[in-house]
Write an enzyme that holds these catalytic residues in place. Structure first.
Site, short mmCIF file in Angstrom:
data_model
loop_
_atom_site.label_atom_id
_atom_site.label_comp_id
_atom_site.label_asym_id
_atom_site.label_seq_id
_atom_site.Cartn_x
_atom_site.Cartn_y
_atom_site.Cartn_z
N CYS A 2 19.49 10.85 -1.34
CA CYS A 2 19.01 9.81 -2.24
C CYS A 2 17.65 9.37 -1.72
O CYS A 2 17.49 9.15 -0.51
CB CYS A 2 19.98 8.63 -2.24
SG CYS A 2 19.46 7.25 -3.28
N LEU A 3 16.67 9.27 -2.62
CA LEU A 3 15.32 8.92 -2.18
C LEU A 3 15.23 7.53 -1.55
O LEU A 3 14.28 7.24 -0.84
CB LEU A 3 14.33 9.05 -3.35
CG LEU A 3 14.09 10.49 -3.84
CD1 LEU A 3 13.24 10.49 -5.10
CD2 LEU A 3 13.45 11.33 -2.75
N HIS B 295 23.53 4.22 -9.83
CA HIS B 295 22.44 3.30 -9.45
C HIS B 295 22.32 2.14 -10.45
O HIS B 295 21.97 1.02 -10.07
CB HIS B 295 21.10 4.03 -9.39
CG HIS B 295 20.81 4.71 -8.08
ND1 HIS B 295 20.64 4.01 -6.90
CD2 HIS B 295 20.64 6.01 -7.75
CE1 HIS B 295 20.37 4.86 -5.91
NE2 HIS B 295 20.38 6.08 -6.40
N GLY C 126 16.36 13.47 -8.84
CA GLY C 126 16.69 12.42 -9.79
C GLY C 126 16.19 11.08 -9.30
O GLY C 126 16.00 10.88 -8.09
N HIS D 207 25.29 10.45 -9.92
CA HIS D 207 24.62 9.73 -8.84
C HIS D 207 23.64 8.69 -9.43
O HIS D 207 23.66 7.52 -9.04
CB HIS D 207 23.87 10.73 -7.95
CG HIS D 207 23.07 10.11 -6.85
ND1 HIS D 207 23.37 10.28 -5.51
CD2 HIS D 207 21.98 9.30 -6.88
CE1 HIS D 207 22.48 9.60 -4.78
NE2 HIS D 207 21.63 9.00 -5.59
N GLU D 208 22.82 9.14 -10.40
CA GLU D 208 21.81 8.23 -10.97
C GLU D 208 22.47 7.14 -11.80
O GLU D 208 22.03 5.99 -11.79
CB GLU D 208 20.78 9.01 -11.80
CG GLU D 208 20.00 10.07 -11.04
CD GLU D 208 19.39 9.58 -9.74
OE1 GLU D 208 19.04 8.39 -9.62
OE2 GLU D 208 19.28 10.40 -8.80
N GLN E 176 15.37 2.13 -8.49
CA GLN E 176 14.73 2.66 -7.27
C GLN E 176 13.22 2.48 -7.26
O GLN E 176 12.58 2.70 -6.23
CB GLN E 176 15.08 4.15 -7.11
CG GLN E 176 16.52 4.36 -6.71
CD GLN E 176 16.81 5.84 -6.58
OE1 GLN E 176 17.02 6.52 -7.57
NE2 GLN E 176 16.78 6.35 -5.36
#
Ligand code: NI
Length: 167
Positions: A93-94, A139, A46, A135-136, A51
């Protein structure tokens, strides 16, 4: 194919409240396409617009890496309107390369959003999809998964976080 740079923990853009998308124009469509290219290149599940440095309420979830039949999702102006149950599972997480730990999330969620054509959609998500959506979605409000760490875990990961952090 355009891969954008993924913003790392420490960049203030990750802590901003993102703005609603007013119009799904070519710029937004390009952003989404680039986000898919970026996500696939990074082999993530995701990715949210902040990000890649854009504070707009857009995220994508693509579980095809772990589930061949999964449908890639684009959520614009999403809103989680219902959350049920609680389940603990590992997340990464990226923006935090190499950091993985257990995070409690709703076991299922109902989310309303607009798709790329501007249609209003409502889906109920379960399992990994529900986890990724939560999670997304976080953000977009400047909330990061490390915010769910207990004080003890935070101490445990302090060294690792310091290494990841930029600026
Ligand atoms: Ni993330």
């Amino acid at each position: 194919m355009a891969i954008r740079q993924i913003v790392r923990y420490g960049n203030p853009v990750l802590r901003n409240e993102s703005k609603p998308v007013e119009k799904i124009d070519d710029k937004v469509k390009q952003l989404v396409q680039d986000m898919f290219d970026t996500l696939r290149d990074a082999k993530g599940l995701g990715l949210s617009a902040p990000q890649v440095g854009v504070n707009l309420r857009v995220f994508i979830v693509d579980l095809t890496q772990v589930d061949f039949d999964a449908e890639p999702l684009v959520m614009i102006n999403p809103e989680i309107i219902e959350k049920k149950g609680e389940v603990i599972g590992e997340e990464g997480c990226l923006s935090f390369p190499g950091l993985y730990f257990d995070v409690p999330r709703g076991e299922q969620v109902v989310v309303e959003y607009q798709d790329l054509e501007g249609n209003r959609k409502r889906i109920r998500a379960y399992g990994l999809t529900a986890r990724a959506v939560q999670h997304e979605n976080d953000h977009l409000d400047g909330v990061l998964f490390i915010d769910y760490l207990s004080a003890a875990q935070r101490d445990l990961f302090a060294g690792k976080l310091k290494k990841i952090k930029v600026g």
